[in-house]
Design a protein around this motif. Structure first.
Motif, short mmCIF file in Angstrom:
data_model
loop_
_atom_site.label_atom_id
_atom_site.label_comp_id
_atom_site.label_asym_id
_atom_site.label_seq_id
_atom_site.Cartn_x
_atom_site.Cartn_y
_atom_site.Cartn_z
N VAL A 37 -3.29 6.36 11.52
CA VAL A 37 -3.22 7.46 10.55
C VAL A 37 -3.71 6.95 9.21
N ARG A 38 -4.71 7.63 8.64
CA ARG A 38 -5.34 7.15 7.40
C ARG A 38 -4.86 7.87 6.15
N GLY A 39 -4.26 9.04 6.28
CA GLY A 39 -3.78 9.74 5.09
C GLY A 39 -3.98 11.24 5.22
N ARG A 40 -3.53 11.96 4.20
CA ARG A 40 -3.61 13.41 4.21
C ARG A 40 -5.01 13.87 3.77
N GLU B 88 -3.47 7.19 0.48
CA GLU B 88 -2.38 6.59 1.25
C GLU B 88 -2.81 5.27 1.89
N TRP B 89 -4.05 5.16 2.27
CA TRP B 89 -4.59 3.92 2.85
C TRP B 89 -4.46 2.77 1.84
N VAL B 90 -4.87 3.04 0.62
CA VAL B 90 -4.81 2.01 -0.42
C VAL B 90 -3.36 1.74 -0.81
N GLU B 91 -2.55 2.79 -0.89
CA GLU B 91 -1.15 2.63 -1.26
C GLU B 91 -0.40 1.78 -0.24
N THR B 92 -0.70 1.97 1.03
CA THR B 92 -0.06 1.15 2.07
C THR B 92 -0.42 -0.32 1.88
N ALA B 93 -1.67 -0.61 1.55
CA ALA B 93 -2.08 -1.99 1.30
C ALA B 93 -1.33 -2.57 0.10
N LEU B 94 -1.17 -1.79 -0.96
CA LEU B 94 -0.46 -2.27 -2.15
C LEU B 94 1.01 -2.56 -1.85
N VAL C 15 1.10 4.77 -6.35
CA VAL C 15 0.32 6.00 -6.19
C VAL C 15 -1.05 5.75 -6.80
N VAL C 16 -2.08 6.07 -6.02
CA VAL C 16 -3.46 5.76 -6.40
C VAL C 16 -4.19 7.02 -6.84
N PHE C 17 -5.01 6.87 -7.90
CA PHE C 17 -5.83 7.96 -8.43
C PHE C 17 -7.27 7.49 -8.53
N GLY C 18 -8.16 8.43 -8.78
CA GLY C 18 -9.56 8.06 -8.96
C GLY C 18 -10.54 9.16 -8.63
N ASP C 19 -10.06 10.40 -8.47
CA ASP C 19 -10.97 11.50 -8.16
C ASP C 19 -11.94 11.70 -9.33
#
Length: 483
Positions: A360-363, A379-385, A395-399
């Motif tokens: 599962v990669r995220g929403r 969510e992929w990056v957050e899981t790594a963190l 929580v990751v941003f960057g849109d």
């Protein structure tokens, strides 16, 4: 069939055999039938009485609406009104919040409860609804998922079949019973195979509210109750694993299965947990599928994945990489005239590898598109963190931004900025360049319902987090407002 004199329920002070539990179910079912209950809500801590109420509602054909005590008063009021609850079974202290309601004092297997009679004029629900589970989304407004007895039984049977080789005889309920995952995988499945369900008050396990967790107290409880199985959320597993490492201890050898779900876990945490004796196995599920769909198992295990489909479940990917499920689907949403059909799109991006393990990669709705046109699931990056030893929440941003940034909350207040940076650097080494975090800030507060940065069941409120930290992140306020 379970033996009548075998232990069905215990709470650390009392025990009920299967025969005694059924006597309590029969008594409560007759009371519900006599007063004409159609929709029963329960609002109480984990207890043997909760399990009896759940089974009594099923026996008499009453819709059961389990309400978590961590819901806000507004969420509880919304659920009661929308579901058309005519009977609310709760503890006397909470019953005082409805002073105008007719109150009946009932003893349920030795626990003093109040049954409140409420006006009932709810939204329409699909025919055959046996349970109405409310799940709070990113807005915090609970949404009602209607489940049939048949769908829940299919999941129960699938779990019993899959876990049979482990011969689990004692399950400790570590999540609120009102949470569908614990309700089905932690109560219905163990009782179906004649096991014992241990249901102490959650405070005895170190849990408070929706996200407070004391790993030392939890460990002491696991040592005391000696269960064969547990179900944990990733944050609980992370905190317990970290505490065991700090103390130089191992989890009790009695454990045969610790299922972990509710959010992505990641291979590093699973492997770290196993190093300290926790037999952690990640799974995946959702309310619309009547809970768990996949699970890693001994002999069919791939850390970093959510496991293979359980016997009751079928999974596939659609053209855009979204996971679709079939086999134990819900009947529809409360108040919405929809039929799920044979396959249901989960809203989750994922992959199914050649061996059948689900990743599962995220929403889908959370996918970020960077200024360079790269699609990234946060969510992929957050899981790594969160997989390292320093961060509890991220929580990751960057849109629309040239690079990703993150708001982080450390596992302990003593964690330094240098340690956080080292953790971010380690996570970045596992990610492609376009998914690496180039800038981070410490959160102003933990992500919880109390701070307004998470929903009542612990999901981050991304827009609220961004609004509060936009300036520190260097993200334009207009962008934050748009989100």
């Amino acid at each position: 069939m379970p033996l009548p004199d075998a232990i069905a329920l215990s709470d650390g002070e009392r025990r009920l055999t299967y025969a005694e539990m059924q006597d309590g179910v029969d008594t409560l079912a007759e009371r519900l039938r006599a007063q004409g209950t159609r929709v029963l809500a329960t609002l109480m801590d984990n207890a043997m009485a909760w399990v009896v109420a759940d089974r009594a509602a099923e026996q008499v054909g009453v819709v059961h609406v389990p309400l978590p005590v961590f819901f806000t008063p507004q969420q509880i009021a919304h659920a009661l009104r929308a579901a058309g609850v005519d009977s609310l079974l709760t503890v006397p202290a909470l019953a005082q919040h409805w002073p105008q309601a007719e109150a009946l004092d009932w003893d349920v297997v030795g626990t003093s409860l109040c049954c409140l009679r409420l006006p009932a004029a709810g939204l329409p629900m699909p025919a055959g609804t046996a349970k109405l589970t409310f799940t709070s989304g990113t807005t915090g407004t609970p949404k009602g998922v209607c489940l049939s007895a048949q769908a829940m039984q299919r999941v129960t049977d699938g779990l019993v079949q899959a876990l049979e080789p482990l011969d689990i005889r004692r399950h400790l309920c570590a999540l609120p019973l009102a949470v569908l995952l614990e309700n089905i995988a932690g109560v219905m499945a163990p009782l179906a195979r004649g096991a014992e369900c241990i249901v102490p008050p959650l405070a005895e396990l170190g849990l408070t509210g929706s996200s407070g967790f004391d790993p030392a107290r939890f460990h002491a409880a696991v040592e005391r109750f000696q269960p064969h199985s547990l179900i944990l959320l990733p944050q609980m597993l992370r905190a317990w694993t970290g505490w065991l490492l700090q103390q130089g201890l191992r989890a009790p050898a009695c454990l045969r299965m610790v299922a972990v779900g509710g959010a992505a876990v990641g291979a590093p945490l699973v492997l770290a947990a196993r190093q300290v004796g926790i037999p952690a196995h990640e799974g995946y599920g959702l309310s619309e599928g009547a809970s768990v769909q996949t699970l890693n198992l001994p002999g069919a295990d791939r850390p970093g994945s959510a496991g293979k489909a359980l016997p009751h479940a079928r999974l596939r990917l659609n053209a855009r990489g979204e996971i679709e499920i079939a086999g134990s689907l819900f009947s529809g949403y409360l108040g919405e005239a929809i039929s799920p059909g044979e396959w249901w799109p989960t809203g989750d991006l994922g992959e199914i590898d050649p061996d059948g393990f689900v990743h599962v990669r995220g929403r889908i709705k959370h996918v970020l598109i960077t200024a360079f046109g790269r699609n990234v699931s946060p969510e992929w990056v957050e899981t790594a963190l969160r997989s390292g030893p320093t961060l509890a929440q991220a929580v990751v941003f960057g849109d629309g931004e040239p690079a990703l940034s993150a708001v982080v909350w450390p596992l302990a207040a003593a964690v330094t900025d240098a340690q956080i940076q080292a953790g971010v650097d380690a996570a970045n080494q596992t990610l492609p360049d376009y998914a690496q975090v180039r800038h981070w800030v410490r959160a102003q507060a933990a992500f919880s319902a109390d701070t307004g940065l998470a929903t009542a069941n612990g999901r981050p409120q991304r827009s609220a987090i961004l609004h509060r930290h936009a300036e520190a992140l260097g993200i334009a306020s207009a962008t934050a407002a748009a989100l």
